[in-house]
Design a protein around this motif. Sequence first.
Motif, PDB file in Angstrom:
ATOM      1  N   GLY A 143       9.121  37.417  33.044  1.00  0.00           N
ATOM      2  CA  GLY A 143       9.277  37.726  31.733  1.00  0.00           C
ATOM      3  C   GLY A 143      10.139  37.529  31.569  1.00  0.00           C
ATOM      4  O   GLY A 143      11.510  38.414  30.227  1.00  0.00           O
ATOM      5  N   ALA A 144      11.763  37.632  32.443  1.00  0.00           N
ATOM      6  CA  ALA A 144      13.354  37.067  31.320  1.00  0.00           C
ATOM      7  C   ALA A 144      13.173  35.501  30.565  1.00  0.00           C
ATOM      8  O   ALA A 144      12.980  35.138  30.623  1.00  0.00           O
ATOM      9  CB  ALA A 144      13.453  36.179  33.470  1.00  0.00           C
TER      10      ALA A 144
ATOM     11  N   SER B 120      20.320  34.418  34.490  1.00  0.00           N
ATOM     12  CA  SER B 120      19.923  34.108  35.764  1.00  0.00           C
ATOM     13  C   SER B 120      20.583  35.281  36.613  1.00  0.00           C
ATOM     14  O   SER B 120      21.563  36.200  35.968  1.00  0.00           O
ATOM     15  CB  SER B 120      21.120  32.876  35.765  1.00  0.00           C
ATOM     16  N   LEU B 121      19.892  35.201  37.883  1.00  0.00           N
ATOM     17  CA  LEU B 121      21.064  36.405  38.752  1.00  0.00           C
ATOM     18  C   LEU B 121      21.868  35.960  39.735  1.00  0.00           C
ATOM     19  O   LEU B 121      21.259  34.338  40.826  1.00  0.00           O
ATOM     20  CB  LEU B 121      19.737  36.366  39.619  1.00  0.00           C
TER      21      LEU B 121
ATOM     22  N   TYR C  71      14.755  43.903  32.286  1.00  0.00           N
ATOM     23  CA  TYR C  71      14.220  43.019  33.186  1.00  0.00           C
ATOM     24  C   TYR C  71      14.034  43.721  34.786  1.00  0.00           C
ATOM     25  O   TYR C  71      13.646  45.166  35.000  1.00  0.00           O
ATOM     26  CB  TYR C  71      15.606  41.970  34.348  1.00  0.00           C
ATOM     27  N   THR C  72      12.625  42.927  35.496  1.00  0.00           N
ATOM     28  CA  THR C  72      12.798  43.508  36.710  1.00  0.00           C
ATOM     29  C   THR C  72      13.035  42.772  37.434  1.00  0.00           C
ATOM     30  O   THR C  72      13.163  41.383  37.820  1.00  0.00           O
ATOM     31  CB  THR C  72      11.143  43.910  36.428  1.00  0.00           C
TER      32      THR C  72
ATOM     33  N   THR D 248      11.174  45.884  41.826  1.00  0.00           N
ATOM     34  CA  THR D 248      12.254  47.193  41.213  1.00  0.00           C
ATOM     35  C   THR D 248      11.670  47.721  40.341  1.00  0.00           C
ATOM     36  O   THR D 248      10.826  47.106  38.765  1.00  0.00           O
ATOM     37  CB  THR D 248      13.784  46.280  40.928  1.00  0.00           C
ATOM     38  N   PRO D 249      11.988  48.796  39.909  1.00  0.00           N
ATOM     39  CA  PRO D 249      12.232  48.716  38.383  1.00  0.00           C
ATOM     40  C   PRO D 249      12.612  48.707  37.425  1.00  0.00           C
ATOM     41  O   PRO D 249      13.505  47.976  37.911  1.00  0.00           O
ATOM     42  CB  PRO D 249      11.971  50.709  38.570  1.00  0.00           C
ATOM     43  N   SER D 250      12.554  48.684  36.351  1.00  0.00           N
ATOM     44  CA  SER D 250      13.300  47.710  35.216  1.00  0.00           C
ATOM     45  C   SER D 250      14.564  48.187  34.808  1.00  0.00           C
ATOM     46  O   SER D 250      14.770  49.205  34.882  1.00  0.00           O
ATOM     47  CB  SER D 250      12.093  47.360  33.865  1.00  0.00           C
ATOM     48  N   LEU D 251      15.223  46.928  34.680  1.00  0.00           N
ATOM     49  CA  LEU D 251      16.452  47.978  33.983  1.00  0.00           C
ATOM     50  C   LEU D 251      16.690  46.922  33.049  1.00  0.00           C
ATOM     51  O   LEU D 251      16.113  45.137  32.453  1.00  0.00           O
ATOM     52  CB  LEU D 251      17.750  47.257  34.861  1.00  0.00           C
ATOM     53  N   THR D 252      17.316  47.674  31.473  1.00  0.00           N
ATOM     54  CA  THR D 252      18.379  46.726  30.088  1.00  0.00           C
ATOM     55  C   THR D 252      19.566  46.527  30.878  1.00  0.00           C
ATOM     56  O   THR D 252      20.694  46.817  31.078  1.00  0.00           O
ATOM     57  CB  THR D 252      18.373  47.695  29.516  1.00  0.00           C
ATOM     58  N   VAL D 253      19.225  44.750  30.556  1.00  0.00           N
ATOM     59  CA  VAL D 253      21.531  44.528  30.575  1.00  0.00           C
ATOM     60  C   VAL D 253      20.998  44.145  28.996  1.00  0.00           C
ATOM     61  O   VAL D 253      20.213  43.749  28.122  1.00  0.00           O
ATOM     62  CB  VAL D 253      20.532  42.801  30.484  1.00  0.00           C
ATOM     63  N   THR D 254      22.834  44.682  28.845  1.00  0.00           N
ATOM     64  CA  THR D 254      23.275  44.560  27.122  1.00  0.00           C
ATOM     65  C   THR D 254      24.295  43.534  27.961  1.00  0.00           C
ATOM     66  O   THR D 254      25.368  43.478  28.382  1.00  0.00           O
ATOM     67  CB  THR D 254      23.835  46.441  26.997  1.00  0.00           C
TER      68      THR D 254
END
Length: 722
Positions: A406-407, A412-413, A439-440, A453-459
């Motif tokens: 779902g990214a 990219s990581l 993202y997860t 991982t738990p989800s994180l929000t990238v701003t």
Amino acid sequence: MRRLSDHPTALRRILLAGSALALSVLSCGREPTAPGGNGDVVRSQALAFITEFPSGLPVFEAAGGSGVAFTKVHVFLTNPDGSVALDKFIDFPADKTDLTVTLDVLLPANSPTSGVPLTLNLDYVNADGVTVFHGGPATVTAVPKTADGPPPPSPVTIPIAYTGPGADAKRVRITPGALSVKTGAPFSFTADALDASGNVVPNTPIVFSVQGTGATINAATGQGTAGATRAVVQVTAALLTGPTDAATLTIVSPPATIAAASGDNGENQTANVNGTLAKPVIVKVTASDGGPAGGVTVTFAAHDGGAPGAATAVTSAEDGTAQTTWKLGPGAGPQTMTVTADGVTGSVVFHATAKALDPVKMVVATAPPAAVAAGSAFGLTVNAVDADNDVATGFTGDVTAALGSGAPTGASLTGTTTVHATNGVATFTDLRINLPGTYTLSLSTPTLPTIATPSLTVTAGAPAKLVFHDYPSTAVAGTYIDPFTVTVEDALGNVVTSFHDRITMSSNGPTAAALAAASAPARRDAASLAPAASVRAASPATVNTRRAGTAPTAGTTPAEALDGTTSVNAENGVATFNLLKLTAAGSYTLTASATGVTSATGGDLVITPAAAASVEIVSGDGQLGPGGVAFPSPVVVRVVDAFENAVPGVSVSFTPVGGGTANPSSATTNGSGTAQTLWTAIGAAGPKQLSVAATGVSLPLIVKGTTTTASGTPRTWTGATD
């Protein structure tokens, strides 16, 4: 002052010499002034009394006195009829514990042989005049002395009671109620006198004492010293009126050594990593006299990540032992625990072995942050755990982090995405995601199931730069430029939707010098030409008499600034510009700027002239020449739009008024908007006109000239007048 043996009528008083008994001996002789009878007096036998404190205060006797000061003793004797036989205050110096005095008591001569009963009262008075002890009343018999009389009476016992400050106190309270000290160590007790309601009665004398030989104590202060051997003794606080309270003083021998009693490696103690050993760790502390040292604080310190069940424990008075449990740390292999005891030099080190278990899964020990800016580093920690959910310290494999499903497209990581686990722990420290979104991360290793991982929000990151979108390349002078936008982006090109500040647009275009050169390459100042004779225009309403304007001043400033709404507040990081225009033709660039971010400058924006609006004379107006011959200079005109921009590609026709020729009779304006012709006028000498018309321009332009000779047919100009 005389001693008792010096005179038979001496009074001896003993109070503070280590005994609570005071003996007073009183003997009387015949005196010439004796009251009653015929005035004769007889010598009496010795009279004696003994003072005695209450039997409930043996502590008073053992302490050698009460510690209550007095300065005088009031001796008061009365006769059977109530008359005073003796009323005497006797000074009692503070440095004396034994006082001998001589007193005289007068007996009537007719006193019976059985003696005269006298009533005795004793008061012990302090420096303030307060009676602090009182004895009596008691009866003493004064027997006249005769040669064959009976022996002297036995001493009379006088009870003594405390009557000073605090005499009405009901009880005493000693503090602390129990105390433990080491042999030879000092100790201290305090006590309060209390009334019936439990309130403290101040300034009440209290006597401290110790029962037994295990310690010594100061009777007045309650401070003492423990003896050299173990003992349990009772410390008593007593009021002079009788009430007492007792405390227990335990004297222990100080600790000297510490040794392991049970639970060491010699017993082959093992457990799984993070597990608790089956047997407790037990130490024994021995006192300096060889016996068990009870009441000693023992500290347990586990190493290698382990932990004691209790960090401290107190040794048992019975056997001097203390113990705790031991949970091993996460690392497989030998582990140790150090045990120390207060007051003991040295320590005991216990040993055990931790066994590693195989990992069965991974767990996220430290989750990534809930929110992070695009491009900013973040971290997380992953543990490999065994079936007991303890860290499997034997795991040392590689763990890889990747974007989960779902990214967003293009996400990219980056950073160190694969790390080597140490003691079962994999720590990521510099992961970065480039695009905003939710993202997860998936975490995988070849031997264990993949986890998320738990989800994180990238701003978006901090505002860094401005960027043009739909930037225009052309526009017509004086008309609105096609709409375009400017976005505020972070360093990675993400739109910063939180940005709502003002963005300002400015233009950079052709300089005035360049415009002048481009628009009028062949311009001549009309004022420098010879003046022409007056020529009447055909009609002011139908004739364009526009002349060339003043050329722009050469320089480096832009020819023209933007017109319209040049400042716009961004909405969600985007500013739209749709009301901008330029009126000077040429090539421009637009620059967007805002506070705190890098400006953006676009590419070339070409402003083309608007439709032809008028024709103006560049040169050739007002010439003088012979008729039938072309004027010396060509007539040059320029077609411009409403904003004075030269308009190229416009068809221009030249028509002499009243005869003559124009060569060519029509032309198309060049890139500078100019067209030219050679004008030959005919007819009578005098003013002549050339009508210039341009496509799209409603009014023609009239060019004036003057012929000096008449002619009917044009002829070649020779440069001379006819």
